[in-house]
Design an enzyme around this catalytic site. Structure first.
Site, mmCIF file in Angstrom:
data_model
loop_
_atom_site.group_PDB
_atom_site.id
_atom_site.type_symbol
_atom_site.label_atom_id
_atom_site.label_comp_id
_atom_site.label_asym_id
_atom_site.label_seq_id
_atom_site.Cartn_x
_atom_site.Cartn_y
_atom_site.Cartn_z
ATOM 1 N N GLY A 281 0.845 -1.197 0.000
ATOM 2 C CA GLY A 281 0.000 0.000 0.000
ATOM 3 C C GLY A 281 0.876 1.242 0.000
ATOM 4 O O GLY A 281 1.046 1.923 -1.009
ATOM 5 N N CYS A 349 -8.531 22.546 17.680
ATOM 6 C CA CYS A 349 -8.403 22.716 19.127
ATOM 7 C C CYS A 349 -7.859 21.460 19.789
ATOM 8 O O CYS A 349 -8.554 20.805 20.567
ATOM 9 C CB CYS A 349 -9.762 23.054 19.717
ATOM 10 S SG CYS A 349 -10.719 24.114 18.645
ATOM 11 N N GLU A 350 -6.643 21.073 19.456
ATOM 12 C CA GLU A 350 -5.978 19.912 20.050
ATOM 13 C C GLU A 350 -4.485 20.193 20.001
ATOM 14 O O GLU A 350 -3.983 20.639 18.973
ATOM 15 C CB GLU A 350 -6.196 18.640 19.197
ATOM 16 C CG GLU A 350 -7.601 18.203 19.001
ATOM 17 C CD GLU A 350 -8.108 17.256 20.075
ATOM 18 O OE1 GLU A 350 -7.290 16.783 20.893
ATOM 19 O OE2 GLU A 350 -9.316 17.010 20.093
HETATM 20 C C1 LIG Z 1 -2.715 -2.184 5.720
HETATM 21 C C2 LIG Z 1 -2.538 -3.521 5.116
HETATM 22 C C3 LIG Z 1 -1.692 -3.695 4.011
HETATM 23 C C4 LIG Z 1 -0.864 -2.573 3.418
HETATM 24 O O1 LIG Z 1 0.153 -2.181 4.277
HETATM 25 P P1 LIG Z 1 1.275 -1.136 3.782
HETATM 26 O O2 LIG Z 1 2.119 -0.937 4.964
HETATM 27 O O3 LIG Z 1 0.565 0.080 3.345
HETATM 28 O O4 LIG Z 1 2.014 -1.793 2.654
HETATM 29 C C5 LIG Z 1 -1.630 -4.940 3.448
HETATM 30 N N1 LIG Z 1 -2.339 -5.997 3.942
HETATM 31 C C6 LIG Z 1 -3.145 -5.861 5.015
HETATM 32 C C7 LIG Z 1 -3.887 -7.033 5.512
HETATM 33 C C8 LIG Z 1 -3.261 -4.631 5.635
HETATM 34 O O5 LIG Z 1 -4.059 -4.512 6.705
#
Ligand SMILES: *Cc1c(COP(=O)(O)O)cnc(C)c1O
Length: 432
Positions: A281, A349-350
């Protein structure tokens, strides 16, 4: 590598100066570089070219439809964690055989939607989920394709809030229970056991935890083989980190793939042409985006200088949540001015509402634009409406063109689902 750079002291995204976008759409806004996004995806994919693989981009990192669409056209599959994310990947036309579904709390409605669409794999995280899925698939007259998410109990050496592969995390099935659960799943009438999944955390900057986890699950795969349970998919999750700060470089995807493939190559599983699934991701989207904001005020405190922005922690929560570092760049670079130590903060406000603390920065002035770097992942998707602040616009740049791929919300929209509870004209006698 990314496509954010200075030309004649103006910060560009690809061929578009960010100040021009700010003028057109207002601030704050997220700006994504399509070319960077696709470059990251291609590099990651090519790193696994020597084996049968499927790259399922983790939708939760950045789920904008334009982002998903660009990645889909490049051959990506998707890792989803909710029915909402399923609807998004369906909207961009992702074929079902490129979707895996992760998450510890899948509801019946979410499972049904995914079963009906015919996704590739459910990454099952508990006994209860396995039973629920089996029962539901039976009722729908289908078979559910299943991988068990195993918790390999390795320490990813990352921030405690983003590690998921330790014994005390809520994620996955304990390693010690895995074999028994596979046996049980293999006997179930309405599930087909196809894979093994693990995901140990996020923003990992070392390879060892990945390799340790892979070794542990390969032992399990061997044990399963001996019992006649042979799997087709091994899903190693996501988690590869990105550089947020100069000088702290996580391994390049090529090295990451090399380390994994070295372990994997000689296994019976690989020789049977099993498929590796990866769920990156952050490494795809993180450095493909910036958050552009305007300086509202510069305030000289007694001990500190505060640069107050029109963006806040509701727009980017990573500094507040993880104490995350994000580089901050002026959109118009000036030379010959002395840098100053300042806190860059939002209007909320934090006290946690900050983007940088005690950071040496150019002397920003009221009205200046700045870019918060590395915010393409877990930026917009984690944003909220706290303080009744409409979520910001998202812009995608392609070469010398840009497009608003999500309009800025309006305050009207934020109140749309709310109603007053009218007081009746003649209330009855008071009850106590
Ligand atoms: C969040 C997540 C990812 C992606 O993680 P990254 O660190 O963004 O690569 C992949 N698989 C699962 C199951 C996740 O929860």
């Amino acid at each position: 590598m990314d496509h954010f750079f200075y030309r004649e002291n103006r910060l560009f995204c690809e061929q578009v100066p960010l100040d021009r976008i700010a003028q057109a759409v207002g601030t704050p806004f997220y700006c994504y570089s399509e070319q960077t996004l696709l470059h990251h995806f291609t590099v990651f994919q090519q790193a696994f070219a020597s084996c049968s693989h499927l790259i399922c981009y983790s939708v939760k990192a950045n789920s904008n439809l334009a982002v998903l669409d660009a990645l889909l056209r490049q051959g990506a599959g998707f890792d989803i964690v909710s029915g909402g994310e399923l609807a998004r990947v369906q909207r961009v036309g992702c074929p079902p055989e490129r979707i895996v579904f992760s998450g510890v709390g899948k509801t019946v409605a979410e499972m049904r939607a995914a079963l009906e669409y015919g996704i590739l794999l459910f990454n099952v995280e508990s006994v209860g989920e396995l039973h629920r899925l089996n029962e539901l698939a039976g009722r729908l007259g289908r078979r559910a394709p299943v991988a068990l998410r195993i918790n390999p109990d390795v320490d990813p050496q990352t921030h405690p809030h983003i590690s998921t592969g330790l014994r005390n995390n809520k994620f996955g099935i304990p390693y010690s229970q895995a074999l028994d659960l596979y046996r049980e799943a293999a006997r179930m009438a309405h599930v087909t056991v196809l894979g093994l999944d693990c995901h140990i955390g996020s923003q990992l900057t070392a390879l060892e935890p990945f390799v340790d986890a892979l070794r542990r699950v390969l032992v399990l795969l061997g044990a399963l083989e001996r019992e006649g349970i042979s799997l087709r998919y091994l899903d190693l999750g996501g988690g590869l980190g990105i550089p947020y700060e100069d000088g702290r470089l996580p391994p390049h995807p090529g090295l990451y793939a090399g380390a994994l493939l070295a372990e994997w190559a000689n296994t019976p599983f690989a020789q049977r042409n099993g498929t590796l699934i990866l769920e990156p991701g952050r490494v795809i989207a993180g450095n493909a985006g910036v958050l552009v904001a305007r300086v509202e005020y510069v305030k000289e405190g007694e001990e500190k200088l505060f640069v107050i922005l029109d963006a806040g922690m509701n727009d980017l929560i990573r500094p507040a949540l993880y104490n995350a570092y994000h580089a901050i760049l002026p959109v118009a670079r000036r030379f010959g001015q002395e840098e100053r130590v300042a806190d860059v903060v939002g209007p909320i406000c934090e006290s946690g509402d900050f983007f940088a603390r005690d950071r040496l920065l150019p002397p920003f002035q009221e009205g200046d634009l700045l870019a918060v770097r590395s915010t393409g992942a877990y930026g917009f998707t984690m944003s909220s409406n706290y303080n009744t602040r409409p979520r910001v616009a998202e812009v995608m740049v392609r070469g010398d063109r840009f497009m608003v791929v999500r309009r800025r919300e309006t305050v009207e929209q934020l109140m749309e689902n709310e109603s007053l509870f009218p007081v009746e004209a003649s209330p009855g006698p008071a009850l106590f």
